[in-house]
Design a protein around this motif. Structure first.
Motif, PDB file in Angstrom:
ATOM      1  N   SER A 709       4.550   3.512 -36.495  1.00  0.00           N
ATOM      2  CA  SER A 709       3.790   2.314 -36.858  1.00  0.00           C
ATOM      3  C   SER A 709       2.620   2.123 -35.911  1.00  0.00           C
ATOM      4  N   CYS A 711       1.959  -0.530 -34.352  1.00  0.00           N
ATOM      5  CA  CYS A 711       2.446  -1.237 -33.165  1.00  0.00           C
ATOM      6  C   CYS A 711       2.957  -0.263 -32.114  1.00  0.00           C
ATOM      7  N   ARG A 789      -6.816  -3.981 -43.343  1.00  0.00           N
ATOM      8  CA  ARG A 789      -5.971  -3.065 -42.574  1.00  0.00           C
ATOM      9  C   ARG A 789      -6.699  -2.605 -41.313  1.00  0.00           C
ATOM     10  N   SER A 792      -6.227  -5.378 -38.920  1.00  0.00           N
ATOM     11  CA  SER A 792      -4.890  -5.344 -38.297  1.00  0.00           C
ATOM     12  C   SER A 792      -4.853  -4.344 -37.148  1.00  0.00           C
ATOM     13  N   HIS A 796      -3.966  -5.177 -33.162  1.00  0.00           N
ATOM     14  CA  HIS A 796      -3.013  -4.443 -32.318  1.00  0.00           C
ATOM     15  C   HIS A 796      -3.717  -3.786 -31.140  1.00  0.00           C
ATOM     16  N   THR A 830      -0.094 -11.350 -43.421  1.00  0.00           N
ATOM     17  CA  THR A 830      -0.013 -10.246 -42.467  1.00  0.00           C
ATOM     18  C   THR A 830      -0.624 -10.627 -41.131  1.00  0.00           C
ATOM     19  N   THR A 833       1.937 -12.975 -39.332  1.00  0.00           N
ATOM     20  CA  THR A 833       3.104 -12.258 -38.798  1.00  0.00           C
ATOM     21  C   THR A 833       2.724 -11.351 -37.635  1.00  0.00           C
ATOM     22  N   THR A 834       1.541 -10.751 -37.688  1.00  0.00           N
ATOM     23  CA  THR A 834       1.101  -9.907 -36.585  1.00  0.00           C
ATOM     24  C   THR A 834       0.951 -10.714 -35.305  1.00  0.00           C
ATOM     25  N   ASP A 837       4.515 -11.848 -34.070  1.00  0.00           N
ATOM     26  CA  ASP A 837       5.333 -10.814 -33.452  1.00  0.00           C
ATOM     27  C   ASP A 837       4.829 -10.455 -32.060  1.00  0.00           C
TER      28      ASP A 837
END
Length: 948
Positions: A709, A711, A789, A792, A796, A830, A833-834, A837
């Motif tokens: 992933s 992450c 994406r 995202s 990260h 998304t 939640t990113t 987390d």
């Protein structure tokens, strides 16, 4: 024993033979079973060593046991119980029954590893024949108690030979049910359990007895009739039932072999003891389950064969102790109906009041559950008078079965009085629990109980009839409180009695825990939750209590020690804490800790080592043990040992699944050592060095791997970038990281954005290029649906490259401004939640957004984003480079050597020109404006102020 009359059971044999001929098509099969039962009874009563058959937790067996012991006064009591549990029985006087004798093994040697931990329990209640035998033997001078059943080790040896590790067995092994929390996952050893193994037979008995479960059948058709019987009648009836269930049991070869081996083992041990001590069999008594009393093995009796070889125990080291038990735990573990053990205890107290038999009780026994409401005076009077035999008593070898089987039940007026009291009491309990019950309901319960007993062909209502009547008459449409009427009746008829192991019977570890927590003065041996307040500032001695509580929280089940206020972190000392403690409720777990070591520090160290060296250990789990060893034990020695283990595990890992956890724990440990130690431990330096090379090697594969992933890849980059300075100082080569990034070619948009961020951190990609690439993505209609994406990936990327926070704020703002709603709205969950987390990313973005966006709502209308401002002031155009160069000229001219070194580092060639109107270095900077911009970034950061 008296001389045996050959015609003792002649009349009974004749009656059974006639019945077999009348009810069977062919008399041979049924005749063989019925006459075989009589032969089994005749053989058992003729044995010189008196056999006393019992049923587990049977009040009739307990009463008959107490009466027989007072009559016979045997010198040796042979008891069917695991022979290795004998030393623990003397500790029963320090406990409040019910408790269970336990054999426990955490590490196995000679058994499959998946069986560990091994646990065998034998629960003991006061209303049981085995407790009466134990109390008599331990408190009577000159009496010896000998346990003759197989050892705990043989329990599992025979399971292994049979190929079954959790087979329920009557009068033997039974797996613990999930609700039997006090016994845990233990194999239960029952003494004298009687239950048909033939399912059709049990179903037939329940249907024709008009009962719901086996416990009710046994209470109605065995307990009540035998409660008033003499010894000879009791003996023969129990032998008959045991023989009947044995002959009608299905022929499971493994089950039959285990039962017969147990009987061979017990008779072999008894003959060996008789021969070694010279004891007369007439002065002994053998207490066993009725199922085993009717045995047909060749080793049966004092004159039996001696050909049975007992195998040697395995190398497993067993620990023994007492654990608390309860009626509910016994019922759940051995498949009894709810409330049946409590009803049995109540029936035992009734039998004592009616028969005036004085039961045996260990001296100093705490919390007795014996007779109530004046029964103590009756017991004292009975103790002063000789015990009287009930009417009809006679020699044990005379035929008492025929009369017992033909005798009709008799209604006792005392039962009617008791039923009336139950009816009044259940109405009172129902009103306390919110039911609208009245006197009319009490009358209805009384009459309905009698009616139900009549419909079920019973002479008098049983507690089960009363329970059904109470539910019918009181619980009409709903349950107003927490308990329904069925539960109220169980509580009223005895409730779930809970046992407790006394302080003197606890293992050394448990006693040490209570001693070290004594400054709290909370009475932690009692059940229930206790609130502890620890103020280490005013009472420094409580800090040791805090250490014990944190270790208990780590070792014991949830709820035993729960912190309400306070936490333990690396490098911090506690000031104030608040705890909810329930050590009395979780006494079994505390006792089982005592089987693993003599102190909680030793047990914790063993647990940490077992976790770190286990076959499933990962780098993250081993680092967790290092942190726990530092946090709870403050042991530098153990932490260094486990750290070296983490280094070995990291070197053998080929995946990146645990990279995020490795990064978090490595950062936390590194920060702790840097602030609390004069120098870093050798293992952490080696770990950083090895991890740097390890993750550089795995980085290209992780970028291309679909199972890895974003992450996890971000965590790898976070480890490489955050540990880079330490790794380079230890001899690592930065070229390895640059080559790993250059060899990475991801296909996933999120990983692509993450790679761009890594290249920007390495200086291979400028901010202007990043902005240009994002603008190109937004301008391409084919890429716009997948643009979230990329975002995202940039989110990260804040883990390894937190300096990109301003750029991420810009990219997210551009997305909200330019993405169409069909693309933007599905991405919002998304995004949430990113950020949720990764809890440390949201504050970073919020802080950067607060710096970029206006602080007041009125200024929002006139505000222009920095990335959309005037070209002369926008930090993306060429003018910024020129202004940066002009602003940096005085500083660079004052330090020509630094400027030349930075230019050489960035790959810029040039020479200094002297004697010019401009400051020194100006010609070089005007020739290379991009270099000036990069120097500004190096010296002041991407978001720092302009150099003047």
């Amino acid at each position: 024993m008296s001389a045996v009359d050959e015609g003792t059971f002649t009349a009974l044999r004749s009656r059974l033979q006639q019945a077999a001929e009348a009810f069977a098509d062919g008399p041979r099969a049924l005749e063989g079973i019925l006459l075989g039962i009589v032969d089994d009874v005749d053989r058992a009563v003729r044995e010189p060593l008196e056999i006393f058959p019992v049923c587990h937790h049977s009040p009739a067996s307990a009463l008959a046991m107490a009466r027989r012991l007072r009559e016979k006064q045997p010198k040796v009591v042979y008891l069917e119980l695991c022979e290795d549990m004998a030393p623990l029985l003397t500790e029963l006087r320090n406990c409040r029954l019910p408790v269970a004798v336990q054999a426990y093994a955490t590490e196995v040697d000679g058994f499959p590893a998946e069986w560990a931990p091994l646990s065998v329990v034998a629960p003991i209640t006061e209303a049981s024949a085995e407790y009466q035998a134990i109390a008599y033997a331990l408190d009577t001078p000159g009496v010896e108690l000998v346990l003759v059943d197989r050892s705990s080790d043989h329990v599992f040896q025979w399971q292994e030979n049979g190929g079954d590790t959790a087979e329920p067995a009557t009068d033997g092994d039974a797996p613990a049910e999930e609700e039997a929390a006090l016994h845990g996952d233990a194999v239960g050893v029952e003494i004298g359990d009687l239950r048909p193994r033939f399912a059709e037979l049990e179903e037939y008995l329940l249907r024709h007895g008009r009962v719901r479960h086996w416990s009710e059948w046994w209470h109605q058709y065995v307990e009540l009739p035998l409660g008033d019987s003499d010894h000879a009648t009791y003996l023969q009836v129990m032998l008959l039932i045991g023989s009947l269930f044995r002959r009608l049991a299905p022929g499971d070869p493994h089950r039959v072999r285990v039962d017969e081996d147990r009987e061979r083992h017990m008779w072999t041990r008894m003959r060996s003891h008789l021969a070694a001590t010279g004891t007369d069999p007439a002065d002994s008594i053998y207490v066993c389950g009725a199922f085993h009393a009717a045995s047909r093995v060749a080793e049966f009796g004092v004159d039996g064969d001696d050909g049975f070889d007992i195998s040697a125990p395995s190398a497993t080291r067993w620990q023994h102790g007492l654990i608390p038990s309860s009626h509910a735990a016994i019922e759940a573990q051995f498949g009894l109906a709810a409330g049946s053990v409590s009803i049995a205890a109540n029936q035992f107290a009734k039998n004592l009041r009616r028969t005036r038999v004085t039961p045996y009780r260990l001296t100093g026994q705490a919390g007795g559950g014996g007779p109530k409401k004046g029964a103590r005076k009756t017991a004292q009077a009975a103790a002063m008078a000789p015990a009287a035999l009930p009417p009809g008593g006679g020699p044990a070898d005379s035929d008492m079965l025929t009369g017992f089987l033909q005798r009709p039940p008799v209604l006792d007026r005392l039962d009617e009085t008791e039923l009336l009291g139950w009816s009044v009491e259940i109405v009172r309990a129902a009103r306390r629990n919110g039911y609208l019950a009245s006197t009319a309901d009490a009358i209805a319960v009384f009459e309905t109980s009698i009616l139900l007993a009549g419909l079920r062909d019973r002479a008098k209502p049983t507690p089960y009839d009363f329970q059904d009547a109470a539910v019918t008459c009181i619980e009409k449409d709903r349950v107003p409180g927490r308990r329904d009427v069925r539960r109220l009746t169980e509580i009223m008829l005895g409730g779930d009695r809970l046992g407790q192991v006394g302080y003197d019977a606890l293992p050394p570890l448990a006693r040490d825990v209570h001693d070290r927590l004594a400054p709290l003065a909370l009475g932690l041996q009692q059940r229930g939750v206790r609130r502890a307040l620890l103020d280490m500032t005013s009472r420094p001695e409580l800090e040791q209590c805090s250490d014990v509580l944190w270790m208990l929280r780590y070792l014991m089940p949830h709820g035993a020690a729960r912190p309400v206020m306070g936490e333990r972190r690396l490098g911090e000392r506690p000031i104030q804490e608040s705890w909810d403690l329930a050590l009395g409720t979780h006494q079994r777990a505390l006792i089982e800790l005592g089987y693993e070591g003599v102190s909680i520090e030793q047990v914790l160290e063993q647990r940490l080592r077992r976790t770190a060296y286990g076959p499933q250990a990962t780098t993250a789990t081993v680092l967790e043990t290092v942190e726990d060893a530092t946090l709870y034990l403050r042991s530098r020695r153990l932490a260094d040992e486990l750290g070296l283990r983490a280094l070995d595990v990291l070197a053998t890992e080929r995946g990146v699944d645990g990279a995020p956890e490795v990064l978090r724990r490595a950062r936390r440990l590194l920060g702790h050592y840097r602030t609390s130690e004069p120098s870093l431990p050798g293992w952490i330096e080696a770990f950083v060095k090895t991890g740097y090379a390890h993750y550089c090697t795995l980085l290209p594969t992780a970028f291309a791997d679909e199972d890895a992933s974003v992450c996890q890849v971000a965590a790898m980059l976070g480890f490489l970038f955050s540990m880079e300075s330490l790794a380079l100082s230890l001899g690592c080569d930065r070229t390895q990281l640059e080559l790993a990034v250059a060899q990475s070619h991801p296909d996933d948009p999120a990983k692509t954005a993450l790679l761009w961020a890594a290249r920007a951190q390495l200086g291979r990609l400028s901010r202007a290029d990043l902005r240009a690439r994002c603008d190109a993505l937004l301008a391409n209609p084919l890429v716009v649906p997948s643009y979230p994406r990329y975002l995202s990936g940039f989110l990260h990327a804040l883990e390894p490259v937190p300096q990109l926070a301003d750029f991420v704020v810009e990219a997210v703002s551009q997305a909200f401004a330019r993405l169409p709603d069909p693309v933007l709205l599905p991405w919002l969950p998304t995004l949430i939640t990113t950020l949720r987390d990764a809890g440390d990313l949201a504050p970073l973005l919020i802080r950067e957004a607060g710096r970029v966006f206006p602080g007041r709502l009125a200024a929002l209308d006139a505000w222009v984003p920095p990335w959309q401002g005037d070209p002369a002031t926008t930090p993306t155009g060429p003018s910024r480079a020129g202004s940066a160069g002009r602003g940096a000229l005085p500083l660079l001219a004052a330090h020509p050597a630094t400027c030349a070194a930075a230019a050489h580092l960035l790959g810029c060639e040039g020479t200094w020109q002297a004697a010019t109107p401009a400051p020194a270095g100006a010609v070089l900077l005007t020739r290379h404006p991009r270099t000036a911009q990069e120097l500004r970034v190096l010296l002041a950061g991407p978001s720092g102020p302009a150099l003047r």
